[in-house]
Scaffold this active site. Structure first.
Site, PDB file in Angstrom:
ATOM      1  CG  ASN A  96     -68.786 -63.173  20.308  1.00  0.00           C
ATOM      2  OD1 ASN A  96     -68.676 -62.014  19.993  1.00  0.00           O
ATOM      3  ND2 ASN A  96     -68.207 -63.672  21.394  1.00  0.00           N
ATOM      4  CD  GLU A 142     -67.464 -58.685  20.513  1.00  0.00           C
ATOM      5  OE1 GLU A 142     -66.921 -59.003  21.591  1.00  0.00           O
ATOM      6  OE2 GLU A 142     -66.918 -57.999  19.643  1.00  0.00           O
ATOM      7  CG  PHE A 179     -62.811 -46.322  24.328  1.00  0.00           C
ATOM      8  CD1 PHE A 179     -63.476 -45.407  25.121  1.00  0.00           C
ATOM      9  CD2 PHE A 179     -63.551 -47.247  23.614  1.00  0.00           C
ATOM     10  CE1 PHE A 179     -64.858 -45.410  25.220  1.00  0.00           C
ATOM     11  CE2 PHE A 179     -64.939 -47.272  23.714  1.00  0.00           C
ATOM     12  CZ  PHE A 179     -65.583 -46.346  24.514  1.00  0.00           C
ATOM     13  CG  HIS A 228     -76.996 -64.960  35.029  1.00  0.00           C
ATOM     14  ND1 HIS A 228     -77.685 -64.992  36.221  1.00  0.00           N
ATOM     15  CD2 HIS A 228     -76.638 -66.245  34.765  1.00  0.00           C
ATOM     16  CE1 HIS A 228     -77.761 -66.238  36.651  1.00  0.00           C
ATOM     17  NE2 HIS A 228     -77.123 -67.010  35.792  1.00  0.00           N
TER      18      HIS A 228
END
Length: 164
Positions: free
Chosen positions: A30, A80, A110, A85
């Protein structure tokens, strides 16, 4: 107004809401709020893909969310970045460079955390497919990633520096 890609964002990594790793199993980096506040209003709220670099590390694929994360009801806009990785340590305080290359989808709400996780995994898969294209992957070698400038902020690719 149509977005002009790529967008280049540079700033310090700060602690976020702590949900990426804990709730979702998908860690995110962030930016300081001052960097997020510089994002242009023409940049739609939603999910994007691109490349990211922490300090002088290698450049990695990333997908990211810009907006209010409706599922969690954020009161503050955030950016964000999920870097594709596995890092061995956190990198709070480090400089993160992100090159936004394209738009995936609108941010959305959602009905469950599992539905959100499934959408994020689809976004990650889409990101990998798009960034593997030769005409796109060349942006991982953009001079932005080797520039040692200390200026944080956002700029778009209209200055002619996007060609390699």
């Amino acid at each position: 107004m149509k977005n002009t890609f790529p967008y280049f964002v540079r700033g310090k990594v700060v602690k976020g809401f702590g949900r990426g790793s804990k709730s979702l199993g998908i860690p995110t980096a962030n930016y300081e709020q001052s960097v997020v506040d510089q994002l242009p209003d023409t940049l739609n709220k939603g999910i994007y893909y691109g490349f990211a670099q922490v300090e002088q590390s290698p450049v990695h694929e990333c997908c990211l969310s810009i907006g209010w994360n409706p599922y969690f009801g954020n009161q503050v806009k955030s950016m964000e970045t999920h870097i594709i990785h596995n890092f061995s340590d956190d990198f709070y305080g480090s400089i993160l460079k992100v090159c936004l290359i394209g738009y995936i989808r609108d941010e959305m709400n959602f009905t469950s955390i599992d539905e959100l996780k499934s959408a994020i995994h689809r976004d990650i898969q889409f990101t990998k497919e798009e960034l593997s294209k030769p005409e796109v992957s060349k942006l991982s070698r953009h001079p932005f990633f080797t520039d040692s400038s200390n200026s944080n902020g956002v700029h778009d690719g209209t200055n002619g520096k996007t060609d390699l």
